[in-house]
Motif scaffolding. Structure first.
Motif, mmCIF file in Angstrom:
data_model
loop_
_atom_site.group_PDB
_atom_site.id
_atom_site.type_symbol
_atom_site.label_atom_id
_atom_site.label_comp_id
_atom_site.label_asym_id
_atom_site.label_seq_id
_atom_site.Cartn_x
_atom_site.Cartn_y
_atom_site.Cartn_z
ATOM 1 N N SER A 212 11.760 11.228 -9.560
ATOM 2 C CA SER A 212 11.825 12.666 -9.340
ATOM 3 C C SER A 212 10.792 13.351 -10.225
ATOM 4 C CB SER A 212 13.216 13.192 -9.717
ATOM 5 O OG SER A 212 14.178 12.652 -8.866
ATOM 6 N N PRO A 213 9.929 14.190 -9.643
ATOM 7 C CA PRO A 213 8.915 14.858 -10.464
ATOM 8 C C PRO A 213 9.520 15.996 -11.281
ATOM 9 C CG PRO A 213 8.731 15.541 -8.183
ATOM 10 C CD PRO A 213 9.825 14.525 -8.220
ATOM 11 N N TRP A 214 9.232 16.022 -12.538
ATOM 12 C CA TRP A 214 9.705 17.091 -13.413
ATOM 13 C C TRP A 214 8.540 18.036 -13.675
ATOM 14 C CZ3 TRP A 214 13.810 15.776 -17.629
ATOM 15 C CH2 TRP A 214 14.883 15.094 -17.030
ATOM 16 N N ILE A 215 8.850 19.329 -13.661
ATOM 17 C CA ILE A 215 7.790 20.311 -13.890
ATOM 18 C C ILE A 215 8.072 21.100 -15.173
ATOM 19 C CG2 ILE A 215 7.286 20.564 -11.418
ATOM 20 C CD1 ILE A 215 8.679 23.326 -11.599
ATOM 21 N N ILE A 216 6.997 21.565 -15.775
ATOM 22 C CA ILE A 216 7.114 22.510 -16.886
ATOM 23 C C ILE A 216 6.315 23.748 -16.503
ATOM 24 C CG2 ILE A 216 5.182 21.461 -18.173
ATOM 25 C CD1 ILE A 216 6.796 22.250 -20.754
ATOM 26 N N HIS A 217 6.887 24.910 -16.746
ATOM 27 C CA HIS A 217 6.249 26.167 -16.342
ATOM 28 C C HIS A 217 5.854 26.965 -17.584
ATOM 29 C CE1 HIS A 217 6.959 30.545 -14.894
ATOM 30 N NE2 HIS A 217 5.674 30.244 -14.792
ATOM 31 N N TYR A 218 4.618 27.483 -17.578
ATOM 32 C CA TYR A 218 4.162 28.348 -18.665
ATOM 33 C C TYR A 218 3.553 29.617 -18.068
ATOM 34 C CZ TYR A 218 1.672 30.107 -22.727
ATOM 35 O OH TYR A 218 1.216 30.921 -23.742
ATOM 36 N N LEU B 242 13.673 27.866 -7.444
ATOM 37 C CA LEU B 242 14.826 27.132 -7.989
ATOM 38 C C LEU B 242 16.158 27.706 -7.513
ATOM 39 C CD1 LEU B 242 13.399 26.925 -11.601
ATOM 40 C CD2 LEU B 242 13.681 24.979 -10.067
ATOM 41 N N THR B 243 16.110 28.848 -6.825
ATOM 42 C CA THR B 243 17.356 29.460 -6.353
ATOM 43 C C THR B 243 17.855 28.728 -5.104
ATOM 44 O OG1 THR B 243 16.164 31.011 -4.948
ATOM 45 C CG2 THR B 243 16.645 31.735 -7.200
ATOM 46 N N PHE C 111 14.858 18.235 -3.692
ATOM 47 C CA PHE C 111 13.812 17.204 -3.580
ATOM 48 C C PHE C 111 13.715 16.377 -4.860
ATOM 49 C CE2 PHE C 111 12.002 20.809 -0.999
ATOM 50 C CZ PHE C 111 12.353 20.270 0.229
ATOM 51 N N GLY C 112 14.609 16.641 -5.815
ATOM 52 C CA GLY C 112 14.561 15.909 -7.082
ATOM 53 C C GLY C 112 13.655 16.561 -8.100
ATOM 54 N N ILE C 113 13.099 17.752 -7.768
ATOM 55 C CA ILE C 113 12.202 18.441 -8.695
ATOM 56 C C ILE C 113 13.046 19.158 -9.747
ATOM 57 C CG2 ILE C 113 10.470 20.269 -8.911
ATOM 58 C CD1 ILE C 113 9.632 19.566 -6.016
ATOM 59 N N VAL C 114 12.796 18.855 -11.015
ATOM 60 C CA VAL C 114 13.588 19.418 -12.111
ATOM 61 C C VAL C 114 12.678 20.216 -13.036
ATOM 62 C CG1 VAL C 114 15.042 18.840 -14.096
ATOM 63 C CG2 VAL C 114 15.229 17.501 -11.999
ATOM 64 N N GLY D 172 2.035 23.782 -2.977
ATOM 65 C CA GLY D 172 1.137 23.343 -4.055
ATOM 66 C C GLY D 172 1.734 22.201 -4.860
ATOM 67 N N ILE D 173 3.023 22.259 -5.099
ATOM 68 C CA ILE D 173 3.679 21.183 -5.864
ATOM 69 C C ILE D 173 3.707 19.889 -5.047
ATOM 70 C CG2 ILE D 173 5.899 20.441 -6.839
ATOM 71 C CD1 ILE D 173 6.251 23.366 -7.776
ATOM 72 N N VAL D 174 3.920 20.022 -3.744
ATOM 73 C CA VAL D 174 3.876 18.833 -2.879
ATOM 74 C C VAL D 174 2.484 18.209 -2.910
ATOM 75 C CG1 VAL D 174 4.002 18.070 -0.463
ATOM 76 C CG2 VAL D 174 5.775 19.561 -1.399
ATOM 77 N N ARG D 175 1.457 19.045 -2.892
ATOM 78 C CA ARG D 175 0.075 18.532 -3.007
ATOM 79 C C ARG D 175 -0.108 17.831 -4.353
ATOM 80 N NH1 ARG D 175 -3.480 15.722 -2.193
ATOM 81 N NH2 ARG D 175 -5.623 16.161 -2.728
ATOM 82 N N ALA D 176 0.486 18.414 -5.398
ATOM 83 C CA ALA D 176 0.382 17.810 -6.735
ATOM 84 C C ALA D 176 1.061 16.437 -6.768
ATOM 85 C CB ALA D 176 1.000 18.734 -7.784
ATOM 86 N N LEU D 177 2.119 16.258 -5.970
ATOM 87 C CA LEU D 177 2.793 14.948 -5.921
ATOM 88 C C LEU D 177 1.839 13.882 -5.390
ATOM 89 C CD1 LEU D 177 6.320 15.915 -4.529
ATOM 90 C CD2 LEU D 177 5.632 15.537 -6.892
#
Ligand code: SF4
Length: 166
Positions: free
Chosen positions: A7-13, A29-30, A38-41, A125-130
């Protein structure tokens, strides 16, 4: 989209934003968009993160922070710049201390346009990053470490020759 074993984990800044894009990141995230299905945390620890999501432009104050978060993330890693401010500086571009988008501070893999960026675009965009993560993981496995280091290496420090703001 590539098959993900983890599961891909993200950090937001949030850099120098108006918070519009941050609200859209939170919207992902809502329950309406619910990327966690999708397992994105969302994590607060860069050492646990695979994807760095940055909103807002880059200025003298946040360059060291962005570079430190990025440096603490393990390989393979990917960066998603969300919104026009993160892409190029946007409406803050002409501010006295803004040097532009996130790619002035760290390498960016995916640019998500919009002001504010829509949740659908952010998820896209996150899917592309995967996919990019999988490509980088394959490079690591095949021993192309130098190629990966070149791809993910930090650009020169934007304020290296200046004290404080330009
Ligand atoms: S792109 Fe628009 S909504 Fe997003 S931080 Fe910049 S000004 Fe705000």
């Amino acid at each position: 989209m590539s098959f993900m074993k983890k599961s891909p984990w993200i950090i937001h800044y949030d850099g120098s934003s108006c918070n519009g894009c941050d609200i859209e990141v939170l919207a992902c995230l809502t329950p309406l968009y619910d990327v966690e299905r999708f397992g994105i945390v969302n994590t607060g620890n860069p050492k646990h993160a695979d994807i760095f999501v940055v909103t807002g432009s880059v200025n003298a104050q946040n360059v060291p922070v962005i570079r430190q978060i990025y440096s603490q993330m393990p390989e393979p890693k990917a960066v998603v710049a969300v919104g026009i401010c993160a892409n190029s500086g946007g409406v803050f571009r002409e501010c006295y201390n803004v040097i532009g988008g996130v790619d002035k501070a760290i390498p960016v893999d995916v640019y998500v346009p919009g002001c504010a960026a829509r949740p659908e675009a952010i998820i896209d965009g996150i899917v592309r990053a995967l996919d990019i993560l999988e490509e980088k993981r394959a490079k690591l496995k095949s021993g192309k470490v130098e190629e990966l280091e070149e791809q993910d290496g930090l650009p020169p420090e934007p304020f290296a020759n200046k004290e404080g703001t330009p």
